[in-house]
Design an enzyme around this catalytic site. Structure first.
Site, short mmCIF file in Angstrom:
data_model
loop_
_atom_site.label_atom_id
_atom_site.label_comp_id
_atom_site.label_asym_id
_atom_site.label_seq_id
_atom_site.Cartn_x
_atom_site.Cartn_y
_atom_site.Cartn_z
N GLY A 1 0.84 -1.19 0.00
CA GLY A 1 0.00 0.00 0.00
C GLY A 1 0.87 1.24 0.00
O GLY A 1 1.98 1.23 -0.53
N CYS A 2 0.38 2.28 0.61
CA CYS A 2 1.10 3.55 0.65
C CYS A 2 2.46 3.37 1.33
O CYS A 2 2.55 2.83 2.42
CB CYS A 2 0.27 4.58 1.42
SG CYS A 2 1.13 6.15 1.65
N PHE A 3 3.51 3.86 0.68
CA PHE A 3 4.84 3.66 1.26
C PHE A 3 5.06 4.44 2.54
O PHE A 3 5.94 4.13 3.32
CB PHE A 3 5.97 3.88 0.27
CG PHE A 3 5.95 5.12 -0.59
CD1 PHE A 3 5.44 6.34 -0.16
CD2 PHE A 3 6.46 5.06 -1.88
CE1 PHE A 3 5.46 7.46 -0.97
CE2 PHE A 3 6.49 6.18 -2.70
CZ PHE A 3 5.99 7.38 -2.24
#
Length: 174
Positions: free
Chosen positions: A10-12
């Site tokens: 997902g979002c880093f």
């Protein structure tokens, strides 16, 4: 001597924030990999046209933490059963993916995925692929959570994931 792991969950910002606190992880870089274009920008990746995933590149000391342990943390801090999404983040850039660096990492990832299949109620859709060129994300994405803990996404998405990690893996904290 350190080893490298590249993981997309997902979002880093979320993944980076967790791994920065893991004992044995010596560096964490947010970036992009798995796409067609060279040196993509955040805007290009978010548009979904490049095929890249948001990932973190970890350097770790295997005498302190094993690749297996890194993967177990990975499967705890994101949902590996949702294709191309994590919560409200939707798109191929948010896919669950492990980019392995060696046949040993591939075998370990397959083993952990198999074991984790019994933990989740839905099938694991985590992609497993050989390492591809890694492009470091823009500087403002590096260490994002520590710099912006009160930003909306950080406060409501990143912070709870970090709290869950801290409670579940207290012995793994730096």
């Amino acid at each position: 001597m350190t080893e490298t792991a590249i993981l997309g969950g997902g979002c880093f910002w979320c993944t980076e924030a967790v791994y920065m606190e893991v004992k044995g992880v010596t560096s964490v870089e947010s970036g992009y990999t798995g796409g067609q274009s060279e040196h993509p920008t955040y805007e290009q990746v978010c548009a979904g046209d490049t095929g890249h995933a948001e990932v973190v590149k970890l350097e770790f000391d295997p005498s302190v933490i094993s690749y297996r342990d890194l993967l177990e943390i990975f499967f705890t801090i994101h949902d590996p059963t949702t294709l191309n999404r994590q919560g409200n983040d939707i798109g191929t850039q948010y896919r669950s993916v492990i980019y392995y660096q060696s046949p040993q990492q591939e075998a370990m990832a397959r083993q952990v995925i198999s074991e984790m299949a019994h933990v989740w109620d839905a099938p694991i859709v985590t992609e497993l692929a050989p390492a591809q060129p890694f492009y470091k994300a823009e500087d403002y994405h590096q260490d994002y959570f520590r710099q912006h803990p009160m930003q909306g996404y950080c406060a409501f998405v990143v912070a709870p994931k970090l709290d869950k990690f801290r409670k579940t893996y207290a012995s793994r904290l730096k």
